[in-house]
Every structure is written in structure tokens, then in C-alpha cells.
Scaffold this motif. Sequence first.
Motif, PDB file in Angstrom:
ATOM      1  N   GLY A  48       0.731  -1.256   0.095  1.00 25.34           N
ATOM      2  CA  GLY A  48      -0.119  -0.027  -0.006  1.00 25.34           C
ATOM      3  C   GLY A  48       0.799   1.352  -0.074  1.00 25.34           C
ATOM      4  O   GLY A  48       0.371   2.440  -0.201  1.00 25.34           O
ATOM      5  N   ASP A  49       2.119   1.177   0.304  1.00 21.93           N
ATOM      6  CA  ASP A  49       2.870   2.344   0.289  1.00 21.93           C
ATOM      7  C   ASP A  49       3.530   2.704  -1.103  1.00 21.93           C
ATOM      8  O   ASP A  49       4.267   3.557  -1.322  1.00 21.93           O
ATOM      9  CB  ASP A  49       4.030   1.990   1.293  1.00 21.93           C
ATOM     10  CG  ASP A  49       3.839   2.317   2.675  1.00 21.93           C
ATOM     11  OD1 ASP A  49       2.722   2.848   3.013  1.00 21.93           O
ATOM     12  OD2 ASP A  49       4.551   1.831   3.469  1.00 21.93           O
ATOM     13  N   PHE A  50       3.128   1.959  -2.231  1.00 17.49           N
ATOM     14  CA  PHE A  50       3.725   2.224  -3.619  1.00 17.49           C
ATOM     15  C   PHE A  50       2.354   2.436  -4.350  1.00 17.49           C
ATOM     16  O   PHE A  50       1.344   1.739  -4.198  1.00 17.49           O
ATOM     17  CB  PHE A  50       4.252   0.901  -4.293  1.00 17.49           C
ATOM     18  CG  PHE A  50       4.849   1.075  -5.439  1.00 17.49           C
ATOM     19  CD1 PHE A  50       6.062   1.695  -5.924  1.00 17.49           C
ATOM     20  CD2 PHE A  50       4.007   0.620  -6.704  1.00 17.49           C
ATOM     21  CE1 PHE A  50       6.432   2.008  -6.997  1.00 17.49           C
ATOM     22  CE2 PHE A  50       4.444   0.700  -7.841  1.00 17.49           C
ATOM     23  CZ  PHE A  50       5.616   1.291  -8.229  1.00 17.49           C
ATOM     24  N   ARG A  51       2.223   3.291  -5.276  1.00 20.36           N
ATOM     25  CA  ARG A  51       1.398   3.776  -6.204  1.00 20.36           C
ATOM     26  C   ARG A  51       1.919   3.960  -7.508  1.00 20.36           C
ATOM     27  O   ARG A  51       2.615   4.958  -7.551  1.00 20.36           O
ATOM     28  CB  ARG A  51       0.513   4.859  -5.643  1.00 20.36           C
ATOM     29  CG  ARG A  51      -0.235   4.611  -4.422  1.00 20.36           C
ATOM     30  CD  ARG A  51      -0.812   5.672  -3.545  1.00 20.36           C
ATOM     31  NE  ARG A  51       0.143   6.454  -3.011  1.00 20.36           N
ATOM     32  CZ  ARG A  51       0.948   6.543  -2.097  1.00 20.36           C
ATOM     33  NH1 ARG A  51       1.144   5.645  -1.498  1.00 20.36           N
ATOM     34  NH2 ARG A  51       1.917   7.650  -1.876  1.00 20.36           N
ATOM     35  N   LEU A  52       1.258   3.263  -8.603  1.00 16.64           N
ATOM     36  CA  LEU A  52       1.871   3.589  -9.879  1.00 16.64           C
ATOM     37  C   LEU A  52       0.911   4.410 -10.238  1.00 16.64           C
ATOM     38  O   LEU A  52      -0.321   4.208 -10.366  1.00 16.64           O
ATOM     39  CB  LEU A  52       1.490   1.991 -10.740  1.00 16.64           C
ATOM     40  CG  LEU A  52       2.054   2.207 -12.093  1.00 16.64           C
ATOM     41  CD1 LEU A  52       3.538   2.354 -12.328  1.00 16.64           C
ATOM     42  CD2 LEU A  52       1.746   0.698 -12.859  1.00 16.64           C
ATOM     43  N   LEU A  53       1.460   5.370 -10.999  1.00 19.70           N
ATOM     44  CA  LEU A  53       0.690   6.715 -11.455  1.00 19.70           C
ATOM     45  C   LEU A  53       0.239   6.424 -12.858  1.00 19.70           C
ATOM     46  O   LEU A  53      -0.716   7.002 -13.321  1.00 19.70           O
ATOM     47  CB  LEU A  53       1.280   7.959 -11.139  1.00 19.70           C
ATOM     48  CG  LEU A  53       1.308   8.338  -9.500  1.00 19.70           C
ATOM     49  CD1 LEU A  53       2.254   9.392  -9.468  1.00 19.70           C
ATOM     50  CD2 LEU A  53       0.087   8.112  -8.983  1.00 19.70           C
ATOM     51  N   SER A  54       1.170   6.057 -13.663  1.00 23.10           N
ATOM     52  CA  SER A  54       1.076   5.833 -15.033  1.00 23.10           C
ATOM     53  C   SER A  54       2.021   4.822 -15.658  1.00 23.10           C
ATOM     54  O   SER A  54       3.107   4.522 -15.069  1.00 23.10           O
ATOM     55  CB  SER A  54       1.557   7.063 -15.743  1.00 23.10           C
ATOM     56  OG  SER A  54       2.644   7.657 -15.703  1.00 23.10           O
ATOM     57  N   GLY A  55       1.789   4.251 -16.601  1.00 20.64           N
ATOM     58  CA  GLY A  55       2.634   3.256 -17.392  1.00 20.64           C
ATOM     59  C   GLY A  55       2.588   1.877 -17.188  1.00 20.64           C
ATOM     60  O   GLY A  55       3.258   1.123 -17.657  1.00 20.64           O
ATOM     61  N   ASP A  56       1.216   1.452 -16.707  1.00 23.58           N
ATOM     62  CA  ASP A  56       1.152  -0.019 -16.349  1.00 23.58           C
ATOM     63  C   ASP A  56       1.263  -0.765 -17.434  1.00 23.58           C
ATOM     64  O   ASP A  56       1.679  -1.971 -17.609  1.00 23.58           O
ATOM     65  CB  ASP A  56      -0.184  -0.292 -15.772  1.00 23.58           C
ATOM     66  CG  ASP A  56      -0.633  -1.437 -15.532  1.00 23.58           C
ATOM     67  OD1 ASP A  56       0.440  -2.203 -14.783  1.00 23.58           O
ATOM     68  OD2 ASP A  56      -1.885  -2.023 -15.382  1.00 23.58           O
ATOM     69  N   GLY A  57       0.623  -0.286 -18.723  1.00 27.60           N
ATOM     70  CA  GLY A  57       0.814  -1.090 -20.107  1.00 27.60           C
ATOM     71  C   GLY A  57       2.283  -1.125 -20.601  1.00 27.60           C
ATOM     72  O   GLY A  57       2.728  -1.650 -21.582  1.00 27.60           O
ATOM     73  N   LYS A  58       3.198  -0.082 -20.213  1.00 29.68           N
ATOM     74  CA  LYS A  58       4.524  -0.232 -20.440  1.00 29.68           C
ATOM     75  C   LYS A  58       5.532  -0.919 -19.723  1.00 29.68           C
ATOM     76  O   LYS A  58       6.777  -0.756 -19.946  1.00 29.68           O
ATOM     77  CB  LYS A  58       4.999   1.461 -20.402  1.00 29.68           C
ATOM     78  CG  LYS A  58       4.081   2.225 -21.359  1.00 29.68           C
ATOM     79  CD  LYS A  58       4.313   2.271 -22.852  1.00 29.68           C
ATOM     80  CE  LYS A  58       3.753   2.810 -23.832  1.00 29.68           C
ATOM     81  NZ  LYS A  58       3.850   2.617 -25.254  1.00 29.68           N
ATOM     82  N   LEU A  59       5.092  -1.366 -18.413  1.00 28.29           N
ATOM     83  CA  LEU A  59       5.974  -2.061 -17.639  1.00 28.29           C
ATOM     84  C   LEU A  59       6.115  -3.500 -18.121  1.00 28.29           C
ATOM     85  O   LEU A  59       5.185  -4.291 -18.442  1.00 28.29           O
ATOM     86  CB  LEU A  59       5.208  -2.042 -16.354  1.00 28.29           C
ATOM     87  CG  LEU A  59       5.752  -0.907 -15.183  1.00 28.29           C
ATOM     88  CD1 LEU A  59       4.926  -1.199 -14.135  1.00 28.29           C
ATOM     89  CD2 LEU A  59       6.987  -0.773 -15.061  1.00 28.29           C
ATOM     90  N   ALA A  60       7.195  -4.155 -18.192  1.00 29.33           N
ATOM     91  CA  ALA A  60       7.733  -5.050 -18.472  1.00 29.33           C
ATOM     92  C   ALA A  60       7.979  -5.824 -16.890  1.00 29.33           C
ATOM     93  O   ALA A  60       8.373  -5.248 -16.093  1.00 29.33           O
ATOM     94  CB  ALA A  60       9.128  -5.333 -19.306  1.00 29.33           C
ATOM     95  N   ASP A  61       8.056  -7.256 -17.132  1.00 29.37           N
ATOM     96  CA  ASP A  61       8.584  -7.826 -15.828  1.00 29.37           C
ATOM     97  C   ASP A  61       9.567  -9.180 -15.838  1.00 29.37           C
ATOM     98  O   ASP A  61       9.145  -9.826 -16.942  1.00 29.37           O
ATOM     99  CB  ASP A  61       6.798  -8.511 -15.369  1.00 29.37           C
ATOM    100  CG  ASP A  61       7.176  -9.444 -14.149  1.00 29.37           C
ATOM    101  OD1 ASP A  61       6.889  -8.707 -13.162  1.00 29.37           O
ATOM    102  OD2 ASP A  61       7.151 -10.525 -14.275  1.00 29.37           O
ATOM    103  N   TYR A  62      10.312  -9.122 -15.278  1.00 29.89           N
ATOM    104  CA  TYR A  62      11.129 -10.323 -15.097  1.00 29.89           C
ATOM    105  C   TYR A  62      11.051 -11.040 -13.610  1.00 29.89           C
ATOM    106  O   TYR A  62      11.223 -10.275 -12.600  1.00 29.89           O
ATOM    107  CB  TYR A  62      12.635  -9.819 -15.038  1.00 29.89           C
ATOM    108  CG  TYR A  62      13.603 -10.808 -15.131  1.00 29.89           C
ATOM    109  CD1 TYR A  62      13.646 -11.875 -16.099  1.00 29.89           C
ATOM    110  CD2 TYR A  62      14.299 -10.918 -14.016  1.00 29.89           C
ATOM    111  CE1 TYR A  62      14.480 -13.084 -15.837  1.00 29.89           C
ATOM    112  CE2 TYR A  62      15.154 -12.150 -13.549  1.00 29.89           C
ATOM    113  CZ  TYR A  62      15.401 -13.205 -14.555  1.00 29.89           C
ATOM    114  OH  TYR A  62      16.154 -14.221 -14.534  1.00 29.89           O
TER     115      TYR A  62
END
Length: 137
Positions: A48-62
Amino acid sequence: MKKTYHGSCHCKAVTFEADIDLDLGTGKCNCTFCWKQRMWNAGHLAPGDFRLLSGDGKLADYGKSGDWGEGHHRFCSVCGIATHGHGHIEAMGGDFVTVHLAALDDLLVDDLVSAPLVYMDGLHDDWQHPPAETRHL
């Protein structure tokens, strides 16, 4: 004391804010992934201490999982800059989010270098102890 910091990747496609208490410490790990990035993170934050504001569709994941738990390293698919990670490691308290301190846009250098620093031996899944060698981290 927690402070809200704002961060982003290099191209600003991914932006976020995180509530971080630098007095609780920062961390460097010697696992091969962290070592290759020279990663320096804000401690393990509650999700809850982290909030993604923009770019969810631009994030890659390893992502990686094993007997120790699971973790995901997130980075911008446009510019390649790592911004944060998340996962679950029971030995470290369960669910967590980490923030790459280099991705914070409003972190003062004096605040960074005065924060406590903890080294973790992730290379050997020994999260509670520092590795024997830390000079390269």
C-alpha cells in the motif's frame, strides 16, 4: 518518518509515488540480478506504500520464484529503466514492494547517503545476513 517520493523511468512513460522511511534503511543485494544492475533499493515497503501513477501497459516484468519465495523486477519496456519490484519472501515478512532509489526524481543526495545501508546475501538466499564481500555492491 515516511515521506512521499515521486519517481519515474528515464522516458517518463512509467511514473509512481512511494511512501518511504529512509531512516528504516536502504539495501543492496549480491544476487546476480541486483549485482548486474548495481541496484540500491528502498527497504521492503508494504504494498500500500507504492502507487503506480502511469505506465502500467509499458511495464515489463522479469519474475523469478524458488524455494525462497517469488519476486518480480519491473522495468519500462520503452527505455529499459528499472523502477521497482514486488513479490513475496516469507523470510522477509511476506508481501513487499521495493523501489529503485535511482528512479526517484525528488530524492536528495544528502538524504540518500545519510540513510542506513543494509547488505543482503541474496546470492545464497540468506536474506538476514550480509555477504562476506560488499565492496563491489
